[in-house]
Design a protein around this motif. Structure first.
Motif, PDB file in Angstrom:
ATOM      1  N   GLN A  41     -15.307  25.317   2.564  1.00  0.00           N
ATOM      2  CA  GLN A  41     -14.221  25.382   3.291  1.00  0.00           C
ATOM      3  C   GLN A  41     -14.594  25.042   4.740  1.00  0.00           C
ATOM      4  O   GLN A  41     -13.616  24.622   5.667  1.00  0.00           O
ATOM      5  N   ASN A  42     -15.261  25.915   5.370  1.00  0.00           N
ATOM      6  CA  ASN A  42     -15.957  25.346   6.570  1.00  0.00           C
ATOM      7  C   ASN A  42     -15.893  24.431   7.159  1.00  0.00           C
ATOM      8  O   ASN A  42     -15.843  23.634   8.030  1.00  0.00           O
ATOM      9  N   ARG A  43     -16.932  23.102   6.193  1.00  0.00           N
ATOM     10  CA  ARG A  43     -16.066  22.012   6.481  1.00  0.00           C
ATOM     11  C   ARG A  43     -15.091  21.095   6.471  1.00  0.00           C
ATOM     12  O   ARG A  43     -14.544  20.418   7.232  1.00  0.00           O
ATOM     13  N   LEU A  44     -14.068  21.549   5.474  1.00  0.00           N
ATOM     14  CA  LEU A  44     -12.846  21.651   5.525  1.00  0.00           C
ATOM     15  C   LEU A  44     -12.057  22.068   6.717  1.00  0.00           C
ATOM     16  O   LEU A  44     -11.199  20.968   7.673  1.00  0.00           O
ATOM     17  N   ARG A  45     -12.241  22.967   7.268  1.00  0.00           N
ATOM     18  CA  ARG A  45     -11.265  23.216   8.488  1.00  0.00           C
ATOM     19  C   ARG A  45     -12.150  22.143  10.054  1.00  0.00           C
ATOM     20  O   ARG A  45     -11.340  22.368  10.329  1.00  0.00           O
ATOM     21  N   ARG A  46     -13.411  22.487   9.398  1.00  0.00           N
ATOM     22  CA  ARG A  46     -14.085  21.423  10.870  1.00  0.00           C
ATOM     23  C   ARG A  46     -13.123  20.288  11.038  1.00  0.00           C
ATOM     24  O   ARG A  46     -12.521  19.750  11.888  1.00  0.00           O
ATOM     25  N   ILE A  47     -13.272  19.466   9.573  1.00  0.00           N
ATOM     26  CA  ILE A  47     -12.160  18.364   9.534  1.00  0.00           C
ATOM     27  C   ILE A  47     -10.785  18.420   9.591  1.00  0.00           C
ATOM     28  O   ILE A  47     -10.495  17.429  10.646  1.00  0.00           O
ATOM     29  N   GLU A  48     -10.458  19.172  10.061  1.00  0.00           N
ATOM     30  CA  GLU A  48      -8.781  19.836  10.033  1.00  0.00           C
ATOM     31  C   GLU A  48      -9.052  19.671  11.886  1.00  0.00           C
ATOM     32  O   GLU A  48      -7.760  19.356  12.032  1.00  0.00           O
ATOM     33  N   GLY A  49      -9.726  20.205  12.401  1.00  0.00           N
ATOM     34  CA  GLY A  49     -10.416  20.118  13.412  1.00  0.00           C
ATOM     35  C   GLY A  49     -10.205  19.260  14.077  1.00  0.00           C
ATOM     36  O   GLY A  49      -9.415  18.737  14.950  1.00  0.00           O
ATOM     37  N   GLN A  50     -11.158  18.398  13.349  1.00  0.00           N
ATOM     38  CA  GLN A  50     -10.976  16.692  14.433  1.00  0.00           C
ATOM     39  C   GLN A  50      -9.455  16.063  13.877  1.00  0.00           C
ATOM     40  O   GLN A  50      -9.495  15.672  14.779  1.00  0.00           O
ATOM     41  N   VAL A  51      -8.649  16.230  12.552  1.00  0.00           N
ATOM     42  CA  VAL A  51      -7.466  15.459  13.087  1.00  0.00           C
ATOM     43  C   VAL A  51      -6.637  15.914  13.176  1.00  0.00           C
ATOM     44  O   VAL A  51      -5.918  15.132  14.592  1.00  0.00           O
ATOM     45  N   ARG A  52      -6.055  17.023  13.988  1.00  0.00           N
ATOM     46  CA  ARG A  52      -5.584  18.030  15.432  1.00  0.00           C
ATOM     47  C   ARG A  52      -6.256  17.687  16.533  1.00  0.00           C
ATOM     48  O   ARG A  52      -5.385  16.751  17.832  1.00  0.00           O
ATOM     49  N   GLY A  53      -7.349  17.037  16.208  1.00  0.00           N
ATOM     50  CA  GLY A  53      -8.009  15.705  17.661  1.00  0.00           C
ATOM     51  C   GLY A  53      -7.817  15.102  17.915  1.00  0.00           C
ATOM     52  O   GLY A  53      -7.473  14.340  19.207  1.00  0.00           O
ATOM     53  N   LEU A  57      -5.420  12.465  20.717  1.00  0.00           N
ATOM     54  CA  LEU A  57      -5.664  11.788  21.584  1.00  0.00           C
ATOM     55  C   LEU A  57      -4.515  10.454  21.716  1.00  0.00           C
ATOM     56  O   LEU A  57      -4.224   9.767  22.797  1.00  0.00           O
ATOM     57  N   ILE A  58      -3.532  10.685  20.289  1.00  0.00           N
ATOM     58  CA  ILE A  58      -2.718   9.967  20.231  1.00  0.00           C
ATOM     59  C   ILE A  58      -1.920  10.135  21.143  1.00  0.00           C
ATOM     60  O   ILE A  58      -0.879   9.388  21.869  1.00  0.00           O
ATOM     61  N   TYR A  63      -7.945   5.365  24.312  1.00  0.00           N
ATOM     62  CA  TYR A  63      -8.043   4.294  23.625  1.00  0.00           C
ATOM     63  C   TYR A  63      -7.882   3.578  22.617  1.00  0.00           C
ATOM     64  O   TYR A  63      -8.539   4.956  21.840  1.00  0.00           O
ATOM     65  N   CYS A  64      -7.723   3.113  22.574  1.00  0.00           N
ATOM     66  CA  CYS A  64      -7.573   2.619  20.762  1.00  0.00           C
ATOM     67  C   CYS A  64      -9.123   2.963  20.306  1.00  0.00           C
ATOM     68  O   CYS A  64      -8.862   3.219  19.314  1.00  0.00           O
ATOM     69  N   ILE A  65      -9.712   2.539  20.434  1.00  0.00           N
ATOM     70  CA  ILE A  65     -10.902   2.647  20.114  1.00  0.00           C
ATOM     71  C   ILE A  65     -11.783   3.868  19.806  1.00  0.00           C
ATOM     72  O   ILE A  65     -12.646   3.885  19.350  1.00  0.00           O
ATOM     73  N   ASP A  66     -10.965   4.673  21.056  1.00  0.00           N
ATOM     74  CA  ASP A  66     -12.184   5.945  20.821  1.00  0.00           C
ATOM     75  C   ASP A  66     -11.136   6.574  20.257  1.00  0.00           C
ATOM     76  O   ASP A  66     -12.078   7.936  18.815  1.00  0.00           O
ATOM     77  N   VAL A  67     -10.043   6.127  19.578  1.00  0.00           N
ATOM     78  CA  VAL A  67      -9.515   7.158  18.699  1.00  0.00           C
ATOM     79  C   VAL A  67      -9.936   6.776  17.041  1.00  0.00           C
ATOM     80  O   VAL A  67     -10.148   7.404  15.973  1.00  0.00           O
ATOM     81  N   LEU A  68     -10.172   5.528  16.900  1.00  0.00           N
ATOM     82  CA  LEU A  68     -10.602   4.726  15.747  1.00  0.00           C
ATOM     83  C   LEU A  68     -11.813   5.618  15.842  1.00  0.00           C
ATOM     84  O   LEU A  68     -12.300   5.376  14.022  1.00  0.00           O
ATOM     85  N   THR A  69     -12.543   5.587  16.321  1.00  0.00           N
ATOM     86  CA  THR A  69     -13.650   6.308  16.070  1.00  0.00           C
ATOM     87  C   THR A  69     -13.595   7.471  16.025  1.00  0.00           C
ATOM     88  O   THR A  69     -14.868   7.858  15.115  1.00  0.00           O
ATOM     89  N   GLN A  70     -13.037   8.637  16.287  1.00  0.00           N
ATOM     90  CA  GLN A  70     -12.827   9.681  15.594  1.00  0.00           C
ATOM     91  C   GLN A  70     -11.919  10.220  14.502  1.00  0.00           C
ATOM     92  O   GLN A  70     -12.760  10.259  13.107  1.00  0.00           O
TER      93      GLN A  70
END
Length: 127
Positions: A41-53, A57-58, A63-70
C-alpha cells in the motif's frame, strides 16, 4: 512423488481474472501478500503521488524528456509491485498447492497455480 507435469497456458482468457483462492489461502485465511500488504500500500501511494506529479508536469508544459523520465520511474515502480506480488504467489499459493498435492497425490491445483503464474508473467512481459 506427485506427477506435476506443468500444462502451459493455452488460452489466457480461460483463466479466472480474480477471486480465486488457493489451498494455502484456505489454510491461512489470507493471500500470500497479506504480510506485506502495508508495504505494498505504501508503494502504491508513492506511485499515486508520482502519477499526480506527472499530471502537474503536463499542466506546467514541462519538457517532454523530463515527463518521460517520470513515466519510466512509475513503470519501474509498478513493475516492482508486480514482482513482489508474483513472488508471493509463487511462495504462498504454488508452494501451498505443491504441499497439498504431496499429501493428496492430486497435482491439479499445482498445475492451475503455475498456469496462473505463467499467464501473469506473460501479461507483465507484454506490457
Amino acid at each position: 512423488m506427485v506427477d506435476a507435469a506443468i500444462t502451459p497456458p493455452s488460452d489466457v482468457d480461460t483463466l479466472a481474472a480474480g477471486g480465486e483462492h488457493c489451498s494455502a489461502h484456505e489454510a491461512t485465511g489470507h493471500h500470500g501478500y497479506a504480510g506485506d500488504a502495508q508495504a505494498l500500500q505504501n508503494r502504491l501511494r508513492r506511485i499515486e503521488g508520482q502519477v499526480r506529479g506527472i499530471q502537474r508536469l503536463i499542466d506546467e508544459d514541462t519538457y517532454c524528456i523530463d515527463v518521460l523520465t517520470q513515466v519510466s520511474a512509475v513503470k519501474s515502480a509498478l513493475d516492482r509491485v508486480a514482482m513482489l506480488l508474483l513472488e508471493d504467489h509463487l511462495s504462498h499459493c504454488v508452494v501451498g498447492a505443491a504441499e497439498a498435492a504431496a499429501t493428496s497425490g492430486d497435482a491439479t491445483e499445482v498445475n492451475e497455480k503455475v498456469r496462473e503464474a505463467a499467464v501473469a508473467i506473460e501479461r507483465l512481459v507484454k506490457s
